[in-house]
Scaffold this motif. Structure first.
Motif, short mmCIF file in Angstrom:
data_model
loop_
_atom_site.label_atom_id
_atom_site.label_comp_id
_atom_site.label_asym_id
_atom_site.label_seq_id
_atom_site.Cartn_x
_atom_site.Cartn_y
_atom_site.Cartn_z
N GLU A 92 58.62 78.27 22.69
CA GLU A 92 59.63 77.58 23.57
C GLU A 92 58.25 76.53 24.07
OE1 GLU A 92 59.22 79.89 27.00
OE2 GLU A 92 58.75 78.33 28.73
N PHE A 93 56.42 77.06 23.47
CA PHE A 93 55.61 75.98 23.79
C PHE A 93 54.82 75.47 22.59
CE2 PHE A 93 54.28 77.51 27.73
CZ PHE A 93 54.40 78.70 28.43
N TYR A 94 55.38 75.92 21.32
CA TYR A 94 55.12 74.94 20.57
C TYR A 94 55.84 73.77 20.33
CZ TYR A 94 52.90 74.54 15.33
OH TYR A 94 52.80 72.94 14.50
N PRO A 95 56.62 73.42 20.69
CA PRO A 95 57.20 71.71 19.91
C PRO A 95 56.98 71.17 21.12
CG PRO A 95 59.32 73.71 20.73
CD PRO A 95 57.88 74.12 20.52
N GLN A 96 56.06 72.23 21.99
CA GLN A 96 55.50 71.05 23.09
C GLN A 96 54.92 69.88 23.49
OE1 GLN A 96 55.60 72.91 27.72
NE2 GLN A 96 56.95 73.97 26.42
N THR A 97 53.87 71.02 21.90
CA THR A 97 52.58 70.40 21.37
C THR A 97 51.99 68.83 20.71
OG1 THR A 97 52.89 71.21 19.57
CG2 THR A 97 51.53 73.06 21.24
N PRO A 98 51.10 68.03 20.84
CA PRO A 98 51.43 66.66 20.37
C PRO A 98 51.31 66.86 18.86
CG PRO A 98 49.05 66.85 21.32
CD PRO A 98 50.05 68.44 21.86
N SER A 99 52.25 65.64 18.41
CA SER A 99 52.27 65.88 16.76
C SER A 99 51.24 65.11 16.42
CB SER A 99 53.54 64.97 16.86
OG SER A 99 53.62 65.09 15.39
N ILE A 100 49.79 65.60 15.48
CA ILE A 100 48.91 65.29 15.35
C ILE A 100 48.45 66.14 14.40
CG2 ILE A 100 47.66 66.45 17.17
CD1 ILE A 100 46.02 63.48 16.77
N SER A 101 47.32 65.43 13.22
CA SER A 101 47.00 66.20 12.05
C SER A 101 45.44 66.55 12.61
CB SER A 101 46.37 65.67 10.52
OG SER A 101 45.80 64.62 10.61
N VAL A 102 45.14 68.00 11.74
CA VAL A 102 44.05 68.38 12.01
C VAL A 102 42.49 67.65 12.12
CG1 VAL A 102 43.51 69.86 9.75
CG2 VAL A 102 43.02 70.68 12.42
N ASP A 103 42.81 66.82 10.64
CA ASP A 103 42.02 65.77 10.27
C ASP A 103 41.48 65.02 11.49
OD1 ASP A 103 41.98 66.94 7.34
OD2 ASP A 103 44.34 66.03 8.37
N TYR A 104 42.83 64.16 12.16
CA TYR A 104 42.18 63.33 13.29
C TYR A 104 41.90 63.89 14.75
CZ TYR A 104 44.85 59.52 10.95
OH TYR A 104 44.90 58.38 9.97
N ALA A 105 42.51 65.62 14.84
CA ALA A 105 42.48 65.28 16.48
C ALA A 105 41.20 66.94 16.32
CB ALA A 105 43.58 67.04 16.78
N ILE A 106 40.13 67.32 15.27
CA ILE A 106 38.87 67.88 15.29
C ILE A 106 38.66 67.73 14.30
CG2 ILE A 106 38.18 70.21 14.86
CD1 ILE A 106 40.56 69.71 17.06
N MET A 107 38.79 67.08 12.56
CA MET A 107 37.96 66.51 12.03
C MET A 107 37.20 65.33 12.13
SD MET A 107 37.36 69.49 10.42
CE MET A 107 36.37 69.18 9.06
N GLU A 108 37.32 64.59 12.78
CA GLU A 108 37.41 63.16 13.06
C GLU A 108 36.15 63.27 14.67
OE1 GLU A 108 40.11 59.57 13.58
OE2 GLU A 108 39.38 59.26 11.33
N ASN A 109 35.98 64.18 15.04
CA ASN A 109 35.16 63.97 17.04
C ASN A 109 34.75 65.10 16.44
OD1 ASN A 109 36.90 62.35 17.77
ND2 ASN A 109 38.34 64.43 17.62
N ALA A 110 34.46 66.44 15.62
CA ALA A 110 33.31 67.57 15.94
C ALA A 110 31.92 67.39 15.36
CB ALA A 110 34.12 69.26 14.82
N LYS A 111 31.47 67.87 15.85
CA LYS A 111 29.97 67.74 15.41
C LYS A 111 29.33 68.73 14.24
CE LYS A 111 29.64 63.87 18.36
NZ LYS A 111 30.98 64.07 17.85
N ASN A 112 29.92 70.72 14.48
CA ASN A 112 29.42 70.88 13.64
C ASN A 112 30.11 71.07 12.11
OD1 ASN A 112 31.44 71.86 15.19
ND2 ASN A 112 31.01 74.23 15.61
N ILE A 113 30.50 70.09 11.45
CA ILE A 113 30.88 70.07 10.35
C ILE A 113 30.16 70.51 8.77
CG2 ILE A 113 32.54 69.00 8.85
CD1 ILE A 113 33.91 67.40 11.68
#
Ligand code: GDD
Ligand code: MG
Length: 346
Positions: free
Chosen positions: A233-254
């Motif tokens: 029910e819930f997964y299909p409502q999530t935006p389609s984006i890769s972890v690289d764009y969603a998280i890796m480009e933004n997080a500071k503790n990499i």
């Protein structure tokens, strides 16, 4: 992660059997099986989960008979890797709040499995002690535009070979990629991530709040009989984006660990051509093939069919099922669009 379509490996890679289920490298095992075997050197089969599209569940179990159905996380829709990683993190966190895990693609070729295991163990030790998002980095040798680029800071973190990351840039354009390559302080992202479930979920809460809000509603359902119906029910409502764009480009503790194990992304036919030993004419032949005055080509034919090629250079010739593809080898990136066109017209 074994839910991609592998569209640049068309026509071998098909919607109903994408490249991770194919013996692309020609060693008798599928890419998924090779990845699984690599992880068996680090852990036991019961600790390995496969996250994939629901339609591939049976294929996964066929390729990996050691695992049980509960270890296959089934996505009802294709929403790229950010929701896929979040689902995995929520599930593992509910099994063990201290879960410290590796997330890996199923489409890479890795030469030295023992060095790979050593790098992974080092990363796991680091993430068990630090709130860090660790990614393995590869020394780049071309301005490839299909990878993530990691700018690392050349200072030690107290742990040998672990470097802080200043900036992560996913799939830059050619000019930017060339600049990164020239500067010498960039690595390619291997797409192999190591982190604690808690750490990566904190990053989602901050940088991908929509995915976090949707999938955190299932906290009482993960690892229960209700898990699949919640996900459906819930997964299909999530935006389609890769972890690289969603998280890796933004997080500071990499942080990154430069990998030493010999890596190639089997992203398209050209990568396979480059990774495979050639005959004296520079050809890579897979199947029953005869060539005459033919050079620098990748030719793949089906079992039980003789393929005869003459007087051509620099081609991809792929005879697979109901499709025969003949295309310039240096235009392999167009195959993704070509596949879409071919499938729309037939
Ligand atoms: N479960 C699941 N669901 N898996 C998926 C999905 C999905 O919706 N989409 C892709 N995958 C799987 C693919 O099968 C593959 O094993 C892995 O996730 C990575 O996806 P790709 O689509 O192959 O990503 P990429 O190659 O364009 O880019 C990534 O890998 C590069 C290295 O190979 C990025 O992480 C880049 O930064 C990186 O350099
Ligand atoms: Mg890939």
């Amino acid at each position: 992660m074994a839910g991609g379509v592998g569209s640049r490996f068309w026509p071998a890679s098909r919607e109903d059997k994408p490249k991770q289920f194919l013996d692309i490298a020609g060693d008798g095992r599928s890419l998924l099986r090779m990845t699984f075997d690599r992880f068996l050197k680090l852990t036991t089969a019961d600790k390995i989960y496969i996250v994939t599209n629901a339609r591939y569940k049976d294929l996964v179990l066929e390729h990996l008979p050691e695992i049980n159905a509960g270890q296959v996380l089934c996505e009802p829709s294709r929403n790229n890797t950010a929701p896929c990683v979040a689902y995995t993190a929520f599930k593992l966190h509910s099994l063990d709040p201290d879960a410290n895990f590796v997330i890996a693609p199923s489409d890479a070729l890795i030469v030295n499995d023992s060095l790979f295991a050593a790098n992974i163990n080092k990363a796991l030790r680091f993430t068990s002690e630090n709130d860090a998002l660790v990614t393995l980095g590869i020394s780049p040798d071309a301005p490839h535009t299909g990878y993530g680029y990691i700018q690392f800071i050349d200072e030690q973190t107290g742990t040998e070979d672990v470097y802080p990351v200043k900036r992560f840039t996913e799939k830059p354009d050619l000019e930017t990629a060339q600049g990164f390559l020239n500067s010498g302080d960039y690595l390619w992202n291997a797409g192999i991530f190591i982190w604690r479930a808690k750490t990566i979920l904190e990053a989602y809460e901050r940088f991908a709040p929509e995915i976090y809000a949707l999938l955190s509603q299932g906290l009482n359902y993960y690892n229960t009989e209700e898990e699949q119906s919640f996900i459906d029910e819930f997964y299909p409502q999530t935006p389609s984006i890769s972890v690289d764009y969603a998280i890796m480009e933004n997080a500071k503790n990499i942080y990154t660990i430069p990998a030493q194990f010999g890596w190639s992304d089997l992203g398209a036919w050209g990568a396979l051509y480059h990774e495979t030993d050639k005959d004296s004419d520079g050809n890579v032949l897979s199947g029953n093939i005869i060539t005459e005055d033919t050079h620098n080509s990748y030719i793949r034919g089906p079992q039980g069919k003789l393929v005869v090629v003459g007087g051509v250079d620099d081609l991809l010739i792929i005879d697979e099922g109901d499709v025969l593809l003949v295309y310039p080898r240096n235009r392999e990136q167009e195959i993704k669009a070509l596949r879409a066109k071919a499938e729309a017209e037939h």
